[in-house]
Design an enzyme around this catalytic site. Structure first.
Site, short mmCIF file in Angstrom:
data_model
loop_
_atom_site.label_atom_id
_atom_site.label_comp_id
_atom_site.label_asym_id
_atom_site.label_seq_id
_atom_site.Cartn_x
_atom_site.Cartn_y
_atom_site.Cartn_z
N GLU A 131 25.23 -26.61 -44.62
CA GLU A 131 26.03 -27.80 -44.31
C GLU A 131 26.73 -28.42 -45.88
OE1 GLU A 131 26.55 -28.71 -41.19
OE2 GLU A 131 24.99 -28.30 -40.07
N HIS A 159 27.67 -23.21 -32.29
CA HIS A 159 27.07 -23.77 -31.17
C HIS A 159 27.23 -22.71 -30.15
CE1 HIS A 159 27.82 -28.14 -32.21
NE2 HIS A 159 26.98 -27.66 -32.80
N HIS A 180 31.80 -24.98 -36.46
CA HIS A 180 30.19 -25.52 -35.66
C HIS A 180 30.80 -25.02 -34.06
CE1 HIS A 180 28.66 -27.56 -38.68
NE2 HIS A 180 27.61 -28.11 -37.97
N LYS A 207 25.24 -40.33 -35.40
CA LYS A 207 25.17 -39.54 -34.00
C LYS A 207 23.71 -39.14 -33.65
CE LYS A 207 29.59 -36.70 -34.17
NZ LYS A 207 29.79 -35.27 -34.02
N LYS A 215 30.50 -37.67 -46.52
CA LYS A 215 30.12 -38.21 -44.93
C LYS A 215 30.57 -39.47 -44.77
CE LYS A 215 27.69 -37.08 -40.73
NZ LYS A 215 26.84 -36.47 -40.14
N ARG A 275 37.04 -37.07 -38.14
CA ARG A 275 35.29 -36.82 -38.18
C ARG A 275 34.99 -35.63 -37.73
NH1 ARG A 275 29.95 -40.60 -36.81
NH2 ARG A 275 28.61 -38.99 -37.44
N1 LIG Z 1 23.09 -36.10 -35.64
C1 LIG Z 1 23.99 -35.45 -36.30
O1 LIG Z 1 24.91 -35.94 -36.90
C2 LIG Z 1 23.68 -34.10 -36.56
C3 LIG Z 1 24.27 -33.32 -37.60
C4 LIG Z 1 23.74 -32.10 -37.82
C5 LIG Z 1 22.81 -31.43 -37.07
N2 LIG Z 1 22.16 -32.22 -36.19
C6 LIG Z 1 21.03 -31.79 -35.47
O2 LIG Z 1 19.88 -31.23 -36.36
C7 LIG Z 1 19.26 -30.40 -35.73
C8 LIG Z 1 18.58 -29.50 -36.88
O3 LIG Z 1 18.13 -30.32 -37.72
P1 LIG Z 1 17.09 -29.63 -38.84
O4 LIG Z 1 17.55 -28.23 -39.19
O5 LIG Z 1 16.63 -30.65 -39.70
O6 LIG Z 1 15.80 -29.04 -38.04
P2 LIG Z 1 14.35 -29.69 -37.50
O7 LIG Z 1 14.41 -31.01 -37.49
O8 LIG Z 1 13.85 -28.71 -36.24
O9 LIG Z 1 13.50 -29.00 -38.87
C9 LIG Z 1 13.31 -27.63 -38.97
C10 LIG Z 1 11.89 -27.17 -39.00
O10 LIG Z 1 11.43 -27.72 -40.25
C11 LIG Z 1 10.12 -28.64 -39.98
N3 LIG Z 1 10.37 -29.34 -41.33
C12 LIG Z 1 10.89 -30.56 -41.26
N4 LIG Z 1 10.97 -31.15 -42.66
C13 LIG Z 1 9.78 -30.22 -43.21
C14 LIG Z 1 9.26 -30.47 -44.44
N5 LIG Z 1 9.53 -31.41 -45.32
N6 LIG Z 1 8.48 -29.67 -44.79
C15 LIG Z 1 7.95 -28.52 -43.84
N7 LIG Z 1 8.54 -28.46 -42.58
C16 LIG Z 1 9.57 -29.30 -42.37
C17 LIG Z 1 10.27 -28.97 -38.65
O11 LIG Z 1 8.94 -29.16 -38.32
C18 LIG Z 1 11.08 -27.88 -38.05
O12 LIG Z 1 9.98 -27.21 -37.58
C19 LIG Z 1 19.78 -29.76 -34.65
O13 LIG Z 1 19.25 -30.38 -33.24
C20 LIG Z 1 21.28 -30.32 -34.85
O14 LIG Z 1 22.01 -30.45 -33.71
C21 LIG Z 1 22.49 -33.52 -35.70
ZN LIG Z 2 25.70 -28.63 -38.27
#
Ligand SMILES: NC(=O)c1ccc[n+]([C@@H]2O[C@H](COP(=O)([O-])OP(=O)(O)OC[C@H]3O[C@@H](n4cnc5c(N)ncnc54)[C@H](O)[C@@H]3O)[C@@H](O)[C@H]2O)c1
Ligand SMILES: [Zn+2]
Length: 398
Positions: free
Chosen positions: A202, A275, A271, A160, A250, A264
């Site tokens: 998660e 959201h 969520h 996704k 998954k 799925r």
């Molecule tokens: N595509 C999908 O199936 C799916 C599933 C779940 C969530 N999502 C999406 O994922 C997003 C959230 O992802 P997230 O929680 O990873 O947030 P993110 O990508 O914003 O990362 C969180 C923060 O951590 C920092 N960061 C990332 N890796 C780091 C590291 N190794 N060291 C230091 N800092 C680091 C980033 O710069 C950011 O500020 C949401 O937009 C959500 O909608 C998508």
């Molecule tokens: Zn999620």
């Protein structure tokens, strides 16, 4: 086209070994490698899936600071030409404006149909880079190098991709599978504790959906999964078991239902509530996605119990585990007020509304999630009322 010199580099990978989870999607199948040191070995792992020894790394400023140089070095060592595009960090980056900027930059770099995009970052980078990859030149290959726990167990696997619009989250996007996912424990060492915990919500979700044994294991080993550098080798074993288990779960769900026609949707446990809470708090630091998911799961369990579906004891166990690791279980810790009516309004706008009815993931107990296409709205707003009322008084003992 990669020559013999680069093929040799592929065999030079050493390190501590890794687990491999295959996402079975016919011609679009791919592996998720879970282990330590994978970023440093990235060149060798990536070469076999590249159509041209060229990668454009998409990342954010924060991740770039910690891990971009190491990745570029690893790619160069394998004879892969690599460039990078660095985006601002944070959920706001998943926007049309940033997508346009990213695509423009990729075109400026002269990406070709055989170039591969590598998403190095959390879910934000993975979602926007994947979406850009799915549309640029009508689709070029991409790989995921997830750097948050959330991305390693959830967003980097399953295909996704997407961005947000002013009208809601993830409303524009595509199903587009990566060619490879490398989940490296090492990158999590720089991840802020709060972000690590958010991703853990998660992890718990997978146990709650259909794996009660995994939930029990997490009750005993959650702390080890969440341990960072100082705690040494064992923590990596726990992390690896957890991430591999989540990716396998998954993988199984995605292989059955790639485009979310049915099963799925179970992955959305908690969520729809999450959201709504995120919409209300502005998708920012006030409430992280994973924190919202922990609260949303608690609301879904509470609602399920009230509907007579789920034993109260299971609701208590879920709340106790989130509480034990330091995740929020209600709106209390947020220090602000919420309005049930506006939360419901957000839920109606969510993609999970079908024919005007609220479609929710509910639970018959730990490991027994189910889809409910027609949850009575009264019961939903009662559950929200209880969560909102809870915000008046702080949680006991935190
Ligand atoms: N595509 C999908 O199936 C799916 C599933 C779940 C969530 N999502 C999406 O994922 C997003 C959230 O992802 P997230 O929680 O990873 O947030 P993110 O990508 O914003 O990362 C969180 C923060 O951590 C920092 N960061 C990332 N890796 C780091 C590291 N190794 N060291 C230091 N800092 C680091 C980033 O710069 C950011 O500020 C949401 O937009 C959500 O909608 C998508
Ligand atoms: Zn999620």
């Amino acid at each position: 086209v990669s020559g013999p010199a680069t093929a040799d580099a592929a065999n030079r990978s050493t390190g501590n070994g890794h687990d491999t989870v295959t996402i079975e999607l016919g011609a679009r199948s791919y592996d998720v490698l879970v282990g330590t040191g994978l970023l440093a070995e990235a060149g060798g792992h990536l070469l076999p899936v590249l159509r041209q020894p060229r990668i454009v790394v998409v990342t954010d400023e924060t991740v770039a600071e910690f891990h971009l140089a190491a990745l570029l070095t690893a790619l160069a060592a394998a004879g892969i030409q690599a460039e990078s595009v660095v985006l601002p960090p944070g959920e706001r980056t998943k926007s049309f404006a940033q997508l346009e900027r990213l695509i423009d930059r990729l075109l400026e770099l002269g990406v070709e149909r055989t170039t591969t995009i590598a998403a190095l970052g959390g879910g934000v980078v993975g979602d926007i880079a994947g979406f850009a990859a799915s549309t640029i030149l009508r689709g070029i290959d991409f790989v995921q190098l997830p750097t948050t726990l959330l991305a390693q167990v959830d967003s980097s696997v399953g295909g996704k991709t997407g961005i947000n619009t002013a009208r809601g989250k993830n409303l524009v996007g595509s199903f587009y599978q990566p060619r490879l996912v490398l989940a490296d424990a090492g990158v999590l060492e720089t991840l802020p504790r709060r972000q690590l915990l958010a991703g853990y919500a998660e992890v718990v979700k997978y146990g709650l959906i259909d794996d009660p044994g995994f939930f029990s294991w997490l009750e005993k080993n959650g702390t080890a999964v969440l341990a960072q550098a100082e705690s040494g080798g064992d923590s990596k074993a726990a992390w690896r078991h957890a991430v591999t288990t989540c990716c396998r779960a998954k993988a199984a769900i995605v292989a059955q239902d790639e485009r979310e026609a049915g099963r799925r949707a179970l992955l959305n446990l908690g969520h729809t509530f999450a959201h709504a809470l995120e919409a209300e708090t502005g998708y920012g630091d006030e409430l992280l996605h994973g924190e919202a998911v922990a609260i949303g799961i608690c609301i879904a369990f509470d609602l399920s119990a009230r509907l007579g579906l789920c034993p109260n004891a299971d609701v208590a166990r879920v709340r106790a585990h989130f509480h034990a690791v330091g995740l929020p279980t209600g709106l209390a810790s947020l220090g602000r007020s919420f309005d049930t009516a506006s939360l419901i309004a957000h839920m109606r706008r969510d993609k999970k509304v079908r024919d005007g009815k609220l479609s929710l993931v509910l639970s018959q107990g730990i490991g027994k999630a189910l889809l409910s296409a027609n949850t009575p709205e009264g019961a939903v707003s009662d559950a929200l009322d209880r969560a909102v009322a809870e915000s008046a008084e702080p949680e006991p003992n935190s």
